[in-house]
Scaffold this active site. Structure first.
Site, short mmCIF file in Angstrom:
data_model
loop_
_atom_site.label_atom_id
_atom_site.label_comp_id
_atom_site.label_asym_id
_atom_site.label_seq_id
_atom_site.Cartn_x
_atom_site.Cartn_y
_atom_site.Cartn_z
N SER A 1 18.28 3.98 3.52
CA SER A 1 17.61 4.42 2.30
C SER A 1 16.54 5.44 2.65
O SER A 1 16.18 5.61 3.80
CB SER A 1 16.98 3.23 1.59
OG SER A 1 15.83 2.84 2.30
N LYS A 2 16.04 6.05 1.59
CA LYS A 2 15.04 7.10 1.75
C LYS A 2 13.80 6.58 2.45
O LYS A 2 13.12 7.29 3.15
CB LYS A 2 14.63 7.63 0.38
CG LYS A 2 15.70 8.45 -0.26
CD LYS A 2 15.10 9.22 -1.43
CE LYS A 2 16.18 9.94 -2.21
NZ LYS A 2 16.83 9.11 -3.21
N ARG A 3 13.49 5.30 2.23
CA ARG A 3 12.26 4.75 2.80
C ARG A 3 12.26 4.81 4.32
O ARG A 3 11.23 4.81 4.94
CB ARG A 3 12.06 3.31 2.33
CG ARG A 3 11.30 3.25 1.01
CD ARG A 3 11.36 1.90 0.40
NE ARG A 3 12.65 1.67 -0.23
CZ ARG A 3 13.42 0.62 0.00
NH1 ARG A 3 13.04 -0.30 0.82
NH2 ARG A 3 14.57 0.50 -0.62
#
Ligand code: GLU
Length: 350
Positions: free
Chosen positions: A246-248
């Protein structure tokens, strides 16, 4: 003779193209080209609240940069609202779908009660029991409504996924899916089925997160008397700790890699190996080799770990293959802004 293969990539313009999206596009592209078929692009922009301006353009630019050329013009769902509405009314008329007039307050109370009773949140089919006349009266009085799929209360929907094999799903766990929202826009489920049918899509190749939606789509195909396509659901992309990519956890937008100077050929080569293996030791492939070798039989079911070091190694390989003038041209803008690092470890890649 079997019908020509037609695949599609159907992103929602809700953010920049993700690495996982590029892999879905790539597998669809390779499957179509391997079979001498067509690869289409569809922009799924019916969820108006999640639209991010400029992202449809980013998706198209990233596909072009990667060399994944789609055939014809992209289909834009928001330009086809009349078609979806017509199908929704056809489904209501045949009893496969129904109007639901429940207020957001009623749905919220229902949800809270189900939560207290530790039940899965599900619509209770309240409006399915309305008579056709009452429903028509409410609609004529402009009472807002959504259109829901009338999912059977028992039985099992079974389909064969080209990657996961036979998938049986009990109808009782499926919710009466909203097909058309009160703003008159279709949900993804209705629009995707109508468009896949209209475009003659033969193979739907998409992320595993859509596997649980497939039985609802099959109910729609059945209700409309249409032949469903074949389905193949691709494994999740994972971080090194096996959590969902994910982007995180860092850069996941294709454009970030592009901006960072990765070569499209390297990114495509790296991405194809996230879930597919050639059945040999070969690790470096150009697009035409991939078209020849790609098959869905060699796509695995379990999640594929995104290994940044491998991407850097592949990118280094492609950089070393470049002739010096092309390399100089590529490197020049970087040298102006970024002085070459000393002993940074990057010499491993060059
Ligand atoms: N719009 C959906 C997505 O962005 C497409 C799912 C599908 O391919 O059916 O994931």
């Amino acid at each position: 003779m079997s019908a020509a293969v037609i695949t599609r990539f159907a992103p929602s313009p809700t953010g920049k193209l993700h690495i996982g999206g590029l892999r879905t596009a790539l597998y669809n592209y390779l499957y179509a080209r391997h079979h001498g078929g067509r690869f289409l692009l569809r922009i799924e922009d019916t969820d108006r609240s999640r639209l991010v301006p400029g992202t449809a353009e980013d998706i198209i630019a990233c596909l072009r940069w990667s060399g994944l050329n789609f055939d014809g013009e992209p289909v834009i769902q928001s330009s086809r609202l009349g078609d979806y509405r017509e199908i929704a009314h056809q489904l209501i008329a045949s009893g496969s779908a129904y109007r639901c007039f429940c207020t957001p307050e009623r749905l919220e109370t229902l949800r809270r009660n189900q939560q207290t009773q530790k039940l899965a949140p599900r619509y209770d089919k309240h409006c399915l029991r309305l008579s056709a006349i009452s429903a028509q009266k409410l609609a004529a009085a402009d009472t807002p409504y959504v259109v829901r799929l009338a999912v059977p209360t028992h039985g099992t929907i079974t389909f064969t996924d080209l990657i996961h094999g036979i998938v049986p799903i009990k109808a009782e766990i499926l919710d009466d899916q909203v097909l058309m929202k009160s703003d008159g826009y279709p949900t993804y489920h209705l629009a995707a089925v109508v468009d896949d049918h209209d475009a003659g899509i033969t193979h739907v190749i998409r992320g595993e997160e859509w596997l649980p939606s497939t039985p609802k789509h099959l109910l729609l195909y059945h209700a409309l008397g249409w032949t469903p396509p074949a389905f193949a659901h691709l494994p999740l992309l994972l971080n090194a700790d096996r959590s969902k990519l994910s982007k995180r956890t860092g850069d996941v937008a294709v454009d970030d890699y592009r901006q960072a100077g990765y070569l499209p050929s390297a990114l495509v080569n790296f991405i194809v190996l996230l879930g597919w293996n050639p059945g040999s030791d070969q690790e470096i492939f150009n697009l035409s080799e991939l078209i020849t070798q790609f098959s869905l039989e060699r796509v695995k079911r379990s999640g594929a770990v995104f290994d940044q070091k491998k991407l850097d190694w592949i990118n280094g390989y492609y950089l070393r293959q470049m002739d010096i003038s092309a390399f100089t041209e590529l490197a020049a803008p970087w040298l102006k802004t970024t002085p070459p690092p000393i002993n940074s470890g990057h010499e491993n890649f060059l």
